[in-house]
Write a protein that holds these residues in place. Structure first.
Motif, short mmCIF file in Angstrom:
data_model
loop_
_atom_site.label_atom_id
_atom_site.label_comp_id
_atom_site.label_asym_id
_atom_site.label_seq_id
_atom_site.Cartn_x
_atom_site.Cartn_y
_atom_site.Cartn_z
N THR A 18 0.81 -1.22 0.00
CA THR A 18 0.00 0.00 0.00
C THR A 18 0.84 1.26 0.00
O THR A 18 0.29 2.37 -0.01
N ASP A 19 2.17 1.12 0.00
CA ASP A 19 3.04 2.30 0.05
C ASP A 19 3.43 2.72 -1.37
O ASP A 19 4.24 2.08 -2.02
N ARG A 20 2.86 3.82 -1.82
CA ARG A 20 3.07 4.28 -3.20
C ARG A 20 4.53 4.62 -3.46
O ARG A 20 5.10 4.26 -4.51
N LEU A 21 5.19 5.31 -2.53
CA LEU A 21 6.59 5.71 -2.72
C LEU A 21 7.49 4.49 -2.86
O LEU A 21 8.40 4.48 -3.70
N PHE A 22 7.23 3.48 -2.06
CA PHE A 22 8.03 2.26 -2.14
C PHE A 22 7.82 1.58 -3.49
O PHE A 22 8.78 1.17 -4.15
N LYS A 23 6.56 1.46 -3.90
CA LYS A 23 6.26 0.77 -5.16
C LYS A 23 6.84 1.51 -6.36
O LYS A 23 7.19 0.90 -7.37
N GLU A 24 6.93 2.84 -6.27
CA GLU A 24 7.50 3.62 -7.36
C GLU A 24 9.01 3.42 -7.49
O GLU A 24 9.56 3.51 -8.58
N LYS A 25 9.66 3.14 -6.38
CA LYS A 25 11.12 3.06 -6.38
C LYS A 25 11.65 1.64 -6.43
O LYS A 25 12.71 1.38 -7.01
N VAL A 26 10.96 0.71 -5.78
CA VAL A 26 11.46 -0.66 -5.66
C VAL A 26 10.52 -1.62 -6.39
O VAL A 26 9.37 -1.82 -5.97
N ARG A 27 11.01 -2.21 -7.45
CA ARG A 27 10.22 -3.20 -8.19
C ARG A 27 10.33 -4.57 -7.52
O ARG A 27 11.32 -4.87 -6.84
N GLU A 28 9.33 -5.39 -7.75
CA GLU A 28 9.33 -6.72 -7.14
C GLU A 28 10.54 -7.54 -7.59
O GLU A 28 11.12 -8.28 -6.79
N THR A 47 16.26 2.67 0.57
CA THR A 47 17.20 3.69 1.08
C THR A 47 18.50 3.74 0.31
O THR A 47 19.03 4.83 0.05
N MET A 48 19.06 2.59 -0.04
CA MET A 48 20.40 2.56 -0.64
C MET A 48 20.39 3.03 -2.09
O MET A 48 19.44 2.78 -2.82
N PRO A 49 21.46 3.69 -2.50
CA PRO A 49 21.53 4.18 -3.89
C PRO A 49 21.59 3.07 -4.93
O PRO A 49 21.27 3.30 -6.09
N SER A 50 22.00 1.88 -4.52
CA SER A 50 22.13 0.78 -5.48
C SER A 50 21.67 -0.53 -4.86
O SER A 50 21.68 -0.70 -3.64
N GLU A 51 21.28 -1.45 -5.72
CA GLU A 51 20.89 -2.79 -5.28
C GLU A 51 22.07 -3.50 -4.62
O GLU A 51 21.90 -4.26 -3.67
N LEU A 52 23.27 -3.24 -5.13
CA LEU A 52 24.48 -3.84 -4.58
C LEU A 52 24.66 -3.46 -3.11
O LEU A 52 24.89 -4.31 -2.25
N GLU A 53 24.53 -2.16 -2.81
CA GLU A 53 24.67 -1.69 -1.43
C GLU A 53 23.56 -2.24 -0.54
O GLU A 53 23.80 -2.62 0.61
N ALA A 54 22.35 -2.30 -1.10
CA ALA A 54 21.22 -2.83 -0.34
C ALA A 54 21.48 -4.29 0.04
O ALA A 54 21.21 -4.71 1.17
N PHE A 55 22.02 -5.06 -0.89
CA PHE A 55 22.29 -6.47 -0.64
C PHE A 55 23.27 -6.66 0.51
O PHE A 55 23.02 -7.44 1.43
N TYR A 56 24.40 -5.96 0.45
CA TYR A 56 25.42 -6.16 1.50
C TYR A 56 24.96 -5.62 2.85
O TYR A 56 25.29 -6.20 3.89
N CYS A 57 24.19 -4.53 2.86
CA CYS A 57 23.66 -4.03 4.13
C CYS A 57 22.65 -5.02 4.70
O CYS A 57 22.67 -5.32 5.90
N PHE A 58 21.77 -5.53 3.85
CA PHE A 58 20.77 -6.51 4.30
C PHE A 58 21.44 -7.77 4.83
O PHE A 58 21.08 -8.27 5.91
N ALA A 59 22.42 -8.29 4.09
CA ALA A 59 23.10 -9.52 4.51
C ALA A 59 23.78 -9.33 5.86
O ALA A 59 23.68 -10.19 6.74
N THR A 60 24.47 -8.21 6.04
CA THR A 60 25.14 -7.93 7.31
C THR A 60 24.12 -7.78 8.44
O THR A 60 24.31 -8.30 9.55
#
Length: 310
Positions: A100-110, A151-164
């Motif tokens: 239901t979050d429009r901003l999230f859906k606009e920025k992050v694809r499934e 939040t992260m500028p790239s999927e790469l950064e998101a991955f390593y932050c999430f994993a940690t």
């Protein structure tokens, strides 16, 4: 929209500390720790002025998580392997992530969410015996990954932050049994009984324990409660001071609607969906609750997201 002078001044404060706290061969760990202390203080007092400088939050999150090495080759290797063994389970959850979050859906694809979670499973498949406890995809990981991808500028950064975040910060929350989540819910009941025995007794008189009304909020570290911008502010606090404090943040949300809950003959109707998150109010209450807890109980609270039991 231009930022106000006070916001710009706050952003400059954060940037000054961030620039002084960069990891490099010439920086000694004491410098980094000193910078982190200053950042934590600023986060608590002022909050992160992301409106003035959107680059501040991702830089702070990476520093707080101590994420330094970002190997694009490694991530691409995981991604190139395609669907992981639990892809179907992942796809059953990702389509409804913050739906239901429009901003999230606009920025992050499934597909971004699926790819990151696939890669995480492959990473832990490869690490095998070298990583204990072992990890795979479990319920709630899709929602825990969402703030990083947003939040992260790239999927790469998101991955390593999430994993940690998963492997270091809250490993007990993402075991197949969700043992840390269930321990957190029991701790929530114990904490509530101390900080507000009347509210605790009222809920218990209606056969309501934290397991019944607070499971989604504990499982997702409140990321299930909109709006996302408020969730990010709450996560600034949790990443800075410890995700164990989420238990007290859930209690804080209860206390904000306490009068309505106490007056209700069927409080579960109110608790089924918490009101929109107000991060500043929740953080303010959570910080004061810490003082009311016995030290041994607080120590249990601190350890429960990462302490693994046999």
């Amino acid at each position: 929209m231009s930022s106000s002078p006070p916001l710009i001044a706050k952003a400059q404060q954060f940037n000054k500390i961030l620039n002084q706290s960069k990891y490099s061969g010439s920086r000694i760990p004491e410098d980094i720790e000193d910078g982190l202390k200053k950042l934590r203080r600023l986060i608590l007092v002022n909050g992160i002025p992301s409106e003035a400088d959107p680059s501040i939050r991702p830089r702070i999150w990476k520093l707080l998580l101590r994420v330094r090495d970002l190997s694009a080759d490694t991530y691409l290797r995981y991604v190139s392997r395609g669907p992981c063994p639990v892809r179907e389970k992942i796809r059953n959850d990702t389509f409804r992530t913050l739906a239901t979050d429009r901003l999230f859906k606009e920025k992050v694809r499934e597909d971004m969410l699926v790819r990151l979670l696939d890669a995480f499973v492959w990473r832990n498949h490869d690490l095998g015996e070298s990583l204990r406890p072992a990890f795979t995809y479990v319920q709630g990981m899709n929602v825990l990954a969402a703030p990083f991808l947003y939040t992260m500028p790239s999927e790469l950064e998101a991955f390593y932050c999430f994993a940690t975040f998963i492997e270091v910060t809250c490993p007990s929350y993402v075991q197949p049994t969700l043992e840390g989540v269930h321990r957190g819910l029991k701790l929530l009941d114990r904490c509530l009984k101390i900080v507000d025995p009347e509210l605790f007794s009222h809920l218990r008189s209606k056969n309501l324990s934290a397991e019944i009304y607070a499971f989604p909020s504990v499982l997702t570290l409140c990321a299930c409660t909109p709006p996302l911008q408020q969730v990010l502010q709450l996560w600034d606090f949790l990443l800075a001071f410890g995700v164990h404090l989420n238990v007290l943040c859930v209690i804080a949300q209860l206390l904000l609607i306490r009068d309505d809950v106490m007056a209700s003959k069927s409080p579960m109707k109110l608790l089924r969906t918490f009101p929109d998150l107000d991060a500043q109010a929740v953080i303010g209450i959570a910080v004061t609750l810490v003082r009311d807890l016995p030290q041994d109980l607080y120590n249990e609270l601190v350890k429960h997201p990462y302490e693994m039991r046999a």
